[in-house]
Design an enzyme around this catalytic site. Sequence first.
Site, short mmCIF file in Angstrom:
data_model
loop_
_atom_site.label_atom_id
_atom_site.label_comp_id
_atom_site.label_asym_id
_atom_site.label_seq_id
_atom_site.Cartn_x
_atom_site.Cartn_y
_atom_site.Cartn_z
N SER A 561 0.84 -1.18 0.00
CA SER A 561 0.00 0.00 0.00
C SER A 561 0.89 1.24 0.00
CB SER A 561 -0.95 -0.05 1.21
OG SER A 561 -2.01 0.83 1.06
N HIS A 676 -8.03 -5.02 -0.91
CA HIS A 676 -6.74 -4.39 -0.66
C HIS A 676 -5.93 -5.29 0.27
CE1 HIS A 676 -3.90 -1.18 -0.66
NE2 HIS A 676 -3.99 -0.97 0.64
#
Length: 706
Positions: A561, A676
Amino acid sequence: MRLTRALTLATILTALSTGAAAQQAPPPSQSKLPDDPFQWLEDVESPKALEWVEARNRTTLEDLQRMPAFDSLYGRVLAILTSRDRIAYPDMQGGYFYNFWQDAQHERGIWRRTSPQSYFSGTPVWETVLDIDSLAAAENVNWAYGGASCLYPQFRQCLVRLSRGGSDASESREFDTKAKTFVRGGFFIPHAKTNASWKDENTLLVGTDFGPGSMTTSGYARVVKQWRRGTPLSSARTRFEGKPSDVSVGTGSFIVNGRRISTLSHSPVFFESTRYVIQGDSLIRIDIPKDAGFQTVGSQFIVYLRAEWAVAGTTYPQGALIGIDYDAFMRGDRAFQTIIAPSGRQTIEGWTVTQNHLLVNTLNNVRGELHRFRLQNGKWVGAKVAAPDFGTIGIAGTSRTTDRYFFTYTSFTQPTTLYVAEPDGAVRVVRQMPKMFDDTGLTLQQHEATSKDGTKIPYFVIHRESMKLDGTNPTLLYGYGGYQISQKPGYNPTVGATWLERGGVYVVANIRGGGEFGPAWHRSAQKENKQRSYDDFIAVAEDLIARRVSSPAQLGISGGSNGGLLVGAVMTQRPELFNAVVVNVPLLDMQRYHKLLAGASWMAEYGDPDKPEEWSYISKYSPYQNVFADRKYPRALFTTTTRDDRVHPGHARKMAAKMESLGMPIYYFENTEGGHGAGTTPAQRAKMSAVTYSYLIKQLMTKPLM
């Protein structure tokens, strides 16, 4: 983001995610940048893009599955992820302890519950409330459980969130926990990035996709409506409307002396919100700083300050918790009491409440402590909770209906232990994970590196006591450095079984941008100062080399991320320092990040690339714009998921494609599910781990132990 707000060290170790930067000519101004030849890869599910993905997945798997370690890595991680020896963390609601559980028989998971007596018996008998595998099979949808929001204080009516493939977007369905079934004709909110809260048993406050123009440019709700049972969602009454350029508007509630108070929040930027109490048809602003956090316990209104606050003749320090009677506050009183104000290398890492207590996690030089406070005779009184030192302490379960709570202790080599603290303060062990990897001979050290501007950057090193300082040790360095998220010691069997057991060294860097030393540590590496995160990480890498822990040939880095942006930037700035780079669900194209999915919401962290003065500093580190044909880079592994609707998979796709086009070898792997993260089911996550560690073994272990 959480980008990942969820990335504590324990999850980081599973997910994976140095001197001055080399001098290079800055990229041209944004207005002169050439057209992006790989922008077509941003079309997530186009046949052409998916064909490209499938081809790279196939090539990567064909190569890495030939590694002798691949199958054993996959099997070992899958056994860990599906082990029945994991701790079932309790969620205390309505007289039950709830838990969400995945194992080999329940890949998508079951939401289940048991009584407190059964839970404490050591062999709890669980009752299945909702079986996600059965639901997915019956509806032929790859559902992933996203949690449940239940109505206080009975907790019978719940909004259950279900997402396709683990995406952030979900649909919400009303569920009856007594009947253990979805409510026929009950509340239903279609698939979208939704936030919703109960106003009462027949009324919801909803922020969702109501149609064209109802979402912000970040992809979140900009309109909140009040929806009455038995009426169509389209007829719900608007209570608040933000601007398209806002990050989001949201809903919530808090409890004061047993009464539930509904709220609205308006977030024009990521780190700031204006909050309102709903009183009939009126919205009453909660008069605290926009970047502050708040909670209530009993009659008290508790505020966490991310910046110094001068009010009513008193200045309260940055990073402090302060409290005041809620009703007095709403009448205009601002005479707060300071509950705790850390200083030096201490910081408040987290805080939550029980029925009457305030629980505060603190870090002291990245080592955890837990404190419990209670208002007595008008004054806040606190005490340190009896727990081991030199590790990480986390709150594992609280309830507004009791002062009983659960907390955990963990360290790099100490399996997670679950404790219960009773209302009278007594603490006892409830569960402890068994050791899931061989930690014989492992030791932990904490060092400091000196960054480019002289700042001391602490980092943890886990290695065998017998390790020789000869520069030949395969070493994996992890970092994150954003959103005030701290990297703390934590036991993780996946890293232990796949890396430490094989003789690898694991390093966690506490760089600026994180929260290890409070809000100032984070703010010192935002926007125009973001390069400091990269300088800090480079400094740790160089310190490892200078100490002869490792060398460029045996040193790898990983991040996910925002951490994917970190390792992407460092790889392009100092490629000669590393021989492996794991770039997981990353941001990489910082020229277009704000135009992709939730990217516009993160401009408070990075800046706005459409503003020339801000692009001037973003352009210097944006990895996608800083790959050059005349430089040699390590063979990187890029990973993402097709269903990631937070950080666009186009970042990883385009960076891999650009490097390939310049003749640079790369590995690329994209899971079709997972949101994610690394996957939705244990098998998907185990495969991602096998890919990752097979790559690291190949790149860094010249003589891997199979």
